[in-house]
Design a protein around this motif. Structure first.
Motif, PDB file in Angstrom:
ATOM      1  N   ARG A 170       0.843  -1.152  -0.090  1.00  0.00           N
ATOM      2  CA  ARG A 170      -0.007   0.053   0.095  1.00  0.00           C
ATOM      3  C   ARG A 170       0.839   1.217  -0.066  1.00  0.00           C
ATOM      4  N   ASP A 171       2.135   1.098   0.566  1.00  0.00           N
ATOM      5  CA  ASP A 171       2.880   2.359   0.598  1.00  0.00           C
ATOM      6  C   ASP A 171       3.690   2.330  -0.693  1.00  0.00           C
ATOM      7  N   ARG A 172       3.621   3.101  -1.511  1.00  0.00           N
ATOM      8  CA  ARG A 172       4.220   3.243  -2.963  1.00  0.00           C
ATOM      9  C   ARG A 172       5.878   3.488  -2.771  1.00  0.00           C
ATOM     10  N   MET A 173       6.233   4.053  -1.620  1.00  0.00           N
ATOM     11  CA  MET A 173       7.623   4.657  -1.305  1.00  0.00           C
ATOM     12  C   MET A 173       8.268   3.457  -0.421  1.00  0.00           C
ATOM     13  N   THR A 174       7.860   2.488  -0.262  1.00  0.00           N
ATOM     14  CA  THR A 174       8.225   1.181   0.551  1.00  0.00           C
ATOM     15  C   THR A 174       9.820   0.998   0.077  1.00  0.00           C
TER      16      THR A 174
ATOM     17  N   ASN B 106      22.577  -0.222  -1.794  1.00  0.00           N
ATOM     18  CA  ASN B 106      21.378   0.140  -2.367  1.00  0.00           C
ATOM     19  C   ASN B 106      21.080   1.349  -2.538  1.00  0.00           C
ATOM     20  N   MET B 107      20.421   1.656  -3.656  1.00  0.00           N
ATOM     21  CA  MET B 107      19.940   2.970  -3.799  1.00  0.00           C
ATOM     22  C   MET B 107      18.349   2.833  -4.149  1.00  0.00           C
ATOM     23  N   MET B 108      17.632   3.737  -3.991  1.00  0.00           N
ATOM     24  CA  MET B 108      16.031   4.051  -4.548  1.00  0.00           C
ATOM     25  C   MET B 108      16.151   4.966  -5.422  1.00  0.00           C
ATOM     26  N   LEU B 109      15.796   4.576  -6.784  1.00  0.00           N
ATOM     27  CA  LEU B 109      15.951   5.361  -7.780  1.00  0.00           C
ATOM     28  C   LEU B 109      14.669   5.536  -8.431  1.00  0.00           C
ATOM     29  N   TRP B 110      14.266   6.953  -8.866  1.00  0.00           N
ATOM     30  CA  TRP B 110      12.884   6.977  -9.413  1.00  0.00           C
ATOM     31  C   TRP B 110      12.695   6.439 -10.878  1.00  0.00           C
ATOM     32  N   TRP B 111      11.724   5.964 -11.269  1.00  0.00           N
ATOM     33  CA  TRP B 111      11.744   5.447 -12.734  1.00  0.00           C
ATOM     34  C   TRP B 111      11.728   6.794 -13.641  1.00  0.00           C
ATOM     35  N   ASP B 112      10.947   7.699 -13.024  1.00  0.00           N
ATOM     36  CA  ASP B 112      11.000   8.860 -13.825  1.00  0.00           C
ATOM     37  C   ASP B 112      11.075   9.975 -13.073  1.00  0.00           C
ATOM     38  N   PRO B 113      12.469  10.450 -12.981  1.00  0.00           N
ATOM     39  CA  PRO B 113      12.511  11.677 -12.099  1.00  0.00           C
ATOM     40  C   PRO B 113      12.102  12.940 -12.554  1.00  0.00           C
ATOM     41  N   ARG B 114      11.459  13.147 -13.583  1.00  0.00           N
ATOM     42  CA  ARG B 114      10.441  14.156 -14.021  1.00  0.00           C
ATOM     43  C   ARG B 114       9.422  14.344 -13.102  1.00  0.00           C
ATOM     44  N   VAL B 115       8.323  13.334 -12.982  1.00  0.00           N
ATOM     45  CA  VAL B 115       7.212  13.159 -12.369  1.00  0.00           C
ATOM     46  C   VAL B 115       7.300  12.637 -10.941  1.00  0.00           C
TER      47      VAL B 115
ATOM     48  N   ASN C 117       6.956  10.695  -7.671  1.00  0.00           N
ATOM     49  CA  ASN C 117       5.756  10.026  -7.255  1.00  0.00           C
ATOM     50  C   ASN C 117       4.316  10.173  -7.937  1.00  0.00           C
ATOM     51  N   GLY C 118       4.494  10.878  -9.083  1.00  0.00           N
ATOM     52  CA  GLY C 118       3.262  10.860  -9.851  1.00  0.00           C
ATOM     53  C   GLY C 118       3.253   9.857 -10.886  1.00  0.00           C
TER      54      GLY C 118
ATOM     55  N   TYR D 193       5.002   1.099  -7.805  1.00  0.00           N
ATOM     56  CA  TYR D 193       6.013   1.584  -7.222  1.00  0.00           C
ATOM     57  C   TYR D 193       6.534   2.660  -8.145  1.00  0.00           C
ATOM     58  N   PRO D 194       6.814   4.012  -7.478  1.00  0.00           N
ATOM     59  CA  PRO D 194       7.725   5.047  -8.646  1.00  0.00           C
ATOM     60  C   PRO D 194       9.085   4.818  -8.584  1.00  0.00           C
ATOM     61  N   ARG D 195       9.652   4.068  -7.555  1.00  0.00           N
ATOM     62  CA  ARG D 195      10.831   3.906  -7.258  1.00  0.00           C
ATOM     63  C   ARG D 195      11.381   2.385  -7.405  1.00  0.00           C
TER      64      ARG D 195
END
Length: 296
Positions: free
Chosen positions: A88-92, A175-184, A186-187, A194-196
């Motif tokens: 449920r936590d997308r930022m997990t 380990n690093m948690m990287l954004w799939w798309d740094p432009r958007v 969490n959107g 998961y956005p990361r």
């Protein structure tokens, strides 16, 4: 990661349903309802059972529009939730615990269950799960076919060797948690995925590519479905791997879907670039119109 001793097919429909319930029991309150392991069945063993494996950082809801189309054509459909996905936590950060063995074990359990859901079993997976589908086809001879959508044998424009080197580096570095798309950030859509991603987890998925014995004969047929404009994986490497399998006498080929935009996830209906109107009919054709799956 997979041995013949590990394979244990369900012998009946009731046994298969019991195994699916065991998988569903792993979906606790921290898991999104739409991310739970999902079974669509006709109340009895069907001519075909299809296992749909979702992509890295996504969950079974990725197939919410496609699975009913497969079901309507007479197949029983199982969509297992892969380990550490669907929170449920997308930022997990739970993905950093992921191991390749965990992915393979869940996929094997799902296919074993599907053996009781259908007279024949087909597996379809996307991206890292495309690798899992190929892995299953190399070590199991009881699949009607494995369909690997955008399999990540090599990422970006890297060669197979460079991808393996990058995977090794990600396994030993912090380990690093990287954004799939740094432009958007969490959107990013879909808003339930998961956005990361975890670099350690990505390295684990690429271990599956490394463990595939490229060139060794397949035990079940493989179809690699690619978007020629895919920016995330190297299609030339996919074709090279498939060509090696063919030279070894295996039933394997690459199928390109032309005219798609620059995009990796061509299955997710919430992805505006997915063009599911073009992709879904091609996938259904592969599943049902090739004469191997028991449903015409």
């Amino acid at each position: 990661m997979l041995s013949a001793a590990r394979i244990d097919p369900a012998a009946s429909f009731d046994a298969a349903v019991a195994r699916v319930r065991a998988l569903q029991s792993l979906d606790g309150p921290e898991i999104l309802p739409q991310a739970h392991t999902t079974l669509l069945h006709h109340g009895a063993r069907a001519p075909l059972a299809v296992v749909l494996l979702h992509g890295f950082t996504n969950h079974p809801g990725q197939y919410r529009a496609f699975a009913p189309l497969v079901f309507e054509r007479g197949a029983n459909v199982l969509i297992p939730r892969l380990p550490e996905h669907g929170d449920r936590d997308r930022m997990t950060k739970r993905l950093k615990r992921l191991k390749a063995e965990m992915l393979i074990e869940r996929a094997v359990d799902a296919v074993d269950a599907a053996c009781g859901l259908g007279e024949r079993v087909a597996v379809l997976g996307i991206s890292s799960s495309g690798l899992i589908a190929c892995y299953l086809a190399q070590f199991r001879g009881d699949l009607a076919q494995a369909i690997a959508i955008a399999p990540e044998f090599a990422i970006l424009d890297l060669s197979l060797a460079a991808t393996h080197a990058a995977a090794l580096a990600m396994r030993v570095l912090p380990n690093m948690m990287l954004w799939w798309d740094p432009r958007v950030k969490n959107g990013m859509h879909p808003l339930t995925a998961y956005p990361r991603f975890s670099t350690r987890a990505l390295a684990q998925t690429l271990r599956i590519a490394g463990d595939l014995e490229a060139g060794a004969p397949l035990r079940s047929p493989v179809r690699a479905v690619v978007n020629p404009a895919d920016p995330a994986v190297n299609n030339a490497v996919t074709e090279e791997v498939v060509a090696r399998w063919r030279r070894a006498g295996s039933d394997a080929r690459t199928i390109a879907i032309p005219g798609l935009p620059r995009n990796h996830d061509i299955v997710e209906p919430d992805n505006p670039k997915a063009r599911t109107d073009a992709v879904y009919p091609r996938l259904l054709s592969l599943l049902f119109e090739d004469g191997r799956t028991g449903i015409e």
